[in-house]
Design a protein around this motif. Structure first.
Motif, short mmCIF file in Angstrom:
data_model
loop_
_atom_site.label_atom_id
_atom_site.label_comp_id
_atom_site.label_asym_id
_atom_site.label_seq_id
_atom_site.Cartn_x
_atom_site.Cartn_y
_atom_site.Cartn_z
N UNK A 50 10.15 55.72 27.61
CA UNK A 50 11.57 55.40 27.74
C UNK A 50 11.80 54.03 28.37
N UNK A 51 11.21 52.98 27.79
CA UNK A 51 11.42 51.64 28.37
C UNK A 51 12.87 51.18 28.20
N UNK A 58 10.04 51.66 34.03
CA UNK A 58 10.21 52.87 33.22
C UNK A 58 8.92 53.16 32.46
N UNK A 59 8.71 54.43 32.09
CA UNK A 59 7.54 54.77 31.27
C UNK A 59 7.57 53.99 29.95
N UNK A 60 6.40 53.43 29.61
CA UNK A 60 6.29 52.61 28.41
C UNK A 60 6.24 51.13 28.74
N UNK A 61 6.44 50.81 30.01
CA UNK A 61 6.42 49.41 30.44
C UNK A 61 5.16 49.10 31.23
N UNK A 62 4.75 47.85 31.16
CA UNK A 62 3.66 47.35 32.00
C UNK A 62 4.33 46.66 33.18
N UNK A 152 5.21 48.07 26.21
CA UNK A 152 4.08 48.29 25.31
C UNK A 152 4.59 48.93 24.03
N UNK A 153 4.04 48.52 22.91
CA UNK A 153 4.40 49.07 21.61
C UNK A 153 4.23 50.59 21.62
N UNK A 154 5.16 51.32 21.01
CA UNK A 154 5.15 52.78 21.02
C UNK A 154 3.86 53.36 20.43
N UNK A 155 3.36 52.79 19.34
CA UNK A 155 2.14 53.30 18.70
C UNK A 155 0.94 53.17 19.64
N UNK A 156 0.83 52.04 20.33
CA UNK A 156 -0.28 51.84 21.27
C UNK A 156 -0.11 52.78 22.46
N UNK A 157 1.12 52.93 22.94
CA UNK A 157 1.40 53.84 24.04
C UNK A 157 0.94 55.26 23.69
#
Length: 169
Positions: A50-51, A58-62, A152-157
């Protein structure tokens, strides 16, 4: 001659004691490291992507935050961490590194460290490719995050989360 024999025997005994002591310390370190890698917090982790570009981590962020060293938690360094979910009022993340661990993957695995390539991104100012450590969940206090690095890209996440489940449960 008697003193010489005694000295040689004494050296041999001391050497064995040092070796045994070293083996015990190494085993103790491995047990502590393994227990940290499979953190009790992993059971509480709510994984989500949920960036939101709002200045808050937020989750999904570096993000960049202080990460304690495993062998000496009183010390650490500022490093990028991929936020993968929430741990109550904290965040849960996996640390990133620009070092290539593929070169010594067998050695890393032997010590319980498992890595996955995630490519490069704006979190590294020089654009170096990064790897994420899959087996060490890091609790992050959102108020102690230094800065957001990137989303970070959703697929890589999703690939990272899928690969980390093996080591975090």
């Amino acid at each position: 001659m008697g003193r010489r024999v005694t000295r040689v025997v004494t050296r041999g005994v001391r050497r064995r004691q040092r070796q045994e002591s070293w083996r015990e310390r190494r085993e103790s370190f491995r047990q502590r490291r393994t227990s940290r890698g499979k953190s009790a917090g992993a059971a509480e982790l709510r994984i989500e992507y949920s960036p939101t570009p709002d200045g808050q981590p937020d989750p999904g962020e570096v993000v960049w935050t202080h990460v304690a060293y495993e062998d000496d938690p009183s010390k650490g360094k500022d490093r990028p961490v991929l936020v993968i979910g929430r741990l109550g009022d904290q965040l849960g993340g996996l640390m990133l590194s620009s070092q290539d661990h593929d070169v010594d993957a067998a050695d890393e695995a032997r010590y319980g460290r498992h890595w996955m390539d995630v490519g490069s991104g704006p979190w590294d100012s020089t654009g170096r490719p990064s790897e994420v450590r899959l087996d060490r969940l890091i609790p992050i206090d959102p108020t102690r995050v230094r800065r957001e690095g990137a989303t970070l890209d959703r697929a890589i996440f999703d690939e990272v989360v899928s690969a980390s489940r093996r080591y975090l449960t």
